[in-house]
Design a protein around this motif. Structure first.
Motif, mmCIF file in Angstrom:
data_model
loop_
_atom_site.group_PDB
_atom_site.id
_atom_site.type_symbol
_atom_site.label_atom_id
_atom_site.label_comp_id
_atom_site.label_asym_id
_atom_site.label_seq_id
_atom_site.Cartn_x
_atom_site.Cartn_y
_atom_site.Cartn_z
ATOM 1 N N THR A 123 0.838 -1.191 0.000
ATOM 2 C CA THR A 123 0.000 0.000 0.000
ATOM 3 C C THR A 123 0.876 1.246 0.000
ATOM 4 O O THR A 123 1.721 1.418 0.873
ATOM 5 N N ILE A 124 0.671 2.115 -0.974
ATOM 6 C CA ILE A 124 1.422 3.368 -1.017
ATOM 7 C C ILE A 124 0.505 4.565 -1.212
ATOM 8 O O ILE A 124 0.966 5.677 -1.354
ATOM 9 N N GLY A 125 -0.783 4.362 -1.206
ATOM 10 C CA GLY A 125 -1.695 5.479 -1.385
ATOM 11 C C GLY A 125 -3.102 4.987 -1.593
ATOM 12 O O GLY A 125 -3.426 3.835 -1.345
ATOM 13 N N GLU A 126 -3.937 5.898 -2.062
ATOM 14 C CA GLU A 126 -5.322 5.557 -2.330
ATOM 15 C C GLU A 126 -5.754 6.224 -3.622
ATOM 16 O O GLU A 126 -5.145 7.198 -4.061
ATOM 17 N N LEU A 127 -6.781 5.691 -4.216
ATOM 18 C CA LEU A 127 -7.336 6.268 -5.435
ATOM 19 C C LEU A 127 -8.706 6.828 -5.122
ATOM 20 O O LEU A 127 -9.604 6.097 -4.721
ATOM 21 N N SER A 134 -9.918 12.866 -7.354
ATOM 22 C CA SER A 134 -8.567 13.373 -7.616
ATOM 23 C C SER A 134 -7.907 12.703 -8.819
ATOM 24 O O SER A 134 -6.768 13.036 -9.150
ATOM 25 N N SER A 164 1.105 7.699 -14.339
ATOM 26 C CA SER A 164 1.455 8.147 -12.989
ATOM 27 C C SER A 164 1.716 6.954 -12.075
ATOM 28 O O SER A 164 2.697 6.922 -11.330
ATOM 29 N N TRP A 165 0.833 5.962 -12.106
ATOM 30 C CA TRP A 165 1.003 4.760 -11.277
ATOM 31 C C TRP A 165 2.295 4.036 -11.635
ATOM 32 O O TRP A 165 3.026 3.579 -10.765
ATOM 33 N N ILE A 216 5.301 5.830 -10.258
ATOM 34 C CA ILE A 216 5.397 5.613 -8.809
ATOM 35 C C ILE A 216 5.954 4.217 -8.518
ATOM 36 O O ILE A 216 6.836 4.048 -7.666
ATOM 37 N N THR A 224 9.435 3.416 -6.389
ATOM 38 C CA THR A 224 9.363 2.748 -5.090
ATOM 39 C C THR A 224 10.040 1.386 -5.108
ATOM 40 O O THR A 224 9.972 0.657 -4.127
#
Length: 84
Positions: free
Chosen positions: A14-18, A22, A33-34, A37, A41
């Motif tokens: 887990t590195i964020g949320e959708l 946004s 973008s994904w 990232i 990482t």
């Protein structure tokens, strides 16, 4: 092997949320973008993914694919994958 030992092996990806509010309206920009990232990482094989589709009668199917090329610009978008 006990459940807690198996659970301890799991990595947290887990590195964020959708949030739809946004997300950019262009899905290819979102993917770009994904992917950027994922590369930054140091995710193991960020080009490996599951591609799922649904037939006209609603039957889902999924397969593992490896992204071989992705070029958002210049249009048209090109996307090459290897499926196995």
């Amino acid at each position: 092997m006990r459940d807690d030992e198996i659970a301890a092996m799991r990595q947290d990806y887990t590195i964020g949320e959708l949030l739809e509010s946004s997300a950019p309206p262009d899905p290819w920009k979102l993917f770009s973008s994904w992917f950027e990232i994922a590369q930054k990482t140091k995710i193991l094989e960020p080009n490996a993914m599951i591609l799922s589709t649904v037939t006209e009668d609603g039957q889902p199917t999924s397969r593992v694919v490896l992204l071989k090329d992705f070029d958002l610009y210049p249009p048209p978008l090109t996307l090459k994958v290897f499926s196995f």
